[in-house]
Design a protein around this motif. Sequence first.
Motif, PDB file in Angstrom:
ATOM      1  N   CYS A  29       0.844  -1.200   0.000  1.00 12.34           N
ATOM      2  CA  CYS A  29       0.000   0.000   0.000  1.00 12.34           C
ATOM      3  C   CYS A  29       0.877   1.246   0.000  1.00 12.34           C
ATOM      4  N   SER A 386      -3.729  -0.272  -2.314  1.00 15.29           N
ATOM      5  CA  SER A 386      -4.541   0.764  -1.676  1.00 15.29           C
ATOM      6  C   SER A 386      -3.666   1.979  -1.390  1.00 15.29           C
ATOM      7  N   GLU A 397      -8.263   5.352   4.553  1.00 19.41           N
ATOM      8  CA  GLU A 397      -7.996   4.692   3.274  1.00 19.41           C
ATOM      9  C   GLU A 397      -8.585   5.584   2.191  1.00 19.41           C
ATOM     10  N   LYS A 400      -9.274   2.206  -2.108  1.00 14.46           N
ATOM     11  CA  LYS A 400      -9.178   0.836  -1.643  1.00 14.46           C
ATOM     12  C   LYS A 400      -8.438  -0.039  -2.650  1.00 14.46           C
TER      13      LYS A 400
END
Length: 414
Positions: A29, A386, A397, A400
């Motif tokens: 991420c 993400s 977040e 996503k």
Amino acid sequence: MTYFAYKDGKLCAENVTFFEIAKRYKTPCYVYSKNAISSKYEEFASAFGSEKHLLCYAVKANSNISILKILARLGSGFDIVSGGELHRVIKAGGDPRKTVFSGVGKRVEEMEFALNNDIKCFNVESQSELYKLNETAKNIGKSAPVSLRVNPDVDAKTHPYISTGLKENKFGIAYEVAKSLYQEAAQMKNINLVGIDCHIGSQISDLRPFQDALKLLLDLIDDLKKAGIDLKHIDIGGGLGITYKDETPPTATEYVHAITNTVKQYNLEIIMEPGRSIVGNAGVLLTKVEYLNETPFRNFAIVDAAMNDLIRPSLYNSWHDIKNIEKGSKAKKVEYDIVGPVCETADFIGKKRSLCLSEGDLLAVFSVGAYGFSMASNYNSRPRPSEILVDNDQIQEIRKRESLDDLINGERLV
Ligand code: LLP
């Protein structure tokens, strides 16, 4: 001030540990620090003092709508290069009237979209584009505000793939013909000449090329004035570099002052289009070591991020610092190539890095806030990661992780 630092041996984004982020959102991420972004913007803005200016953040560097919203709220304008980027600016609450539209290949539909949203300016890059814009504006009963993007033929001394101000580059109008094109544009009914523009390249770590380009643009402005063409703004593009490893670019303040000091005696609004220098060092890619493969020739750490997530090392051989998110590993220090699972030899994140690694460890890849996620793809049918935004001790977040179904969204079985 650094927004990514170790506290008690644990790497944090502001006041949140990367360990916590990985636990909640898995890997890979992208993690951004909200305060790193806003403080950079503020540094640029306050360096201008009372000089007339507009900062147009270059959306291509990081186009997540939450990032654009942070900047819009601080008063930023935007530099866009497509209808898609204008859509993002509008969705994020950005102001089209503070938006400039660059790029060599604007399509008619994109021109119409921008005209109907009353953008601040089109940075026109060729004679053909100028004709097309005049015709498009006429067809919908509008007048198009225009700057010509001039190619000043200065060497930005950066990677050849991100150098844009040399005469052999595809960008902008040759300096030698710019004056006559301005004169032609001044006669066009649906063109309103408002400024002049250039952008000489990216990751520039020296003030000189900026000053050289600026001087050429100001000479042209003087010349145009004599010919009866009065411009309102000068846009010097983006391009200020950041520190990835040991580069020592000027600070935003030094850079802004170098420009304002020269432009001062002209009554012009100064536009800048910074991208990398606002968000580059505000993002980290968090990734997990899946396998260690120590061969007789080379040692590989195979991580769960790959060239589809971060293409800069493969494309430009660019260097990003890579560190364990926790200090005190008991593993022996070994020189690894940090590679991803994609089936390409060019799929690497870093080469020859001395690290103490065990399988399952989490690594931080630094300085990926610009041209990281925005250049990500689905190559090898890998869902894009993400994106997480940290603000002090808050985690959100802001995109996503893509699902397997996202990968085939829009495809049809026939
Ligand atoms: N304005 C224009 C017209 C541009 O083309 C660019 C970047 C910018 C502003 C923002 O430049 P910056 O301040 O970010 O240097 N993918 C490459 C960088 C490509 C830059 C393209 N143009 C990389 O990852 O290094």
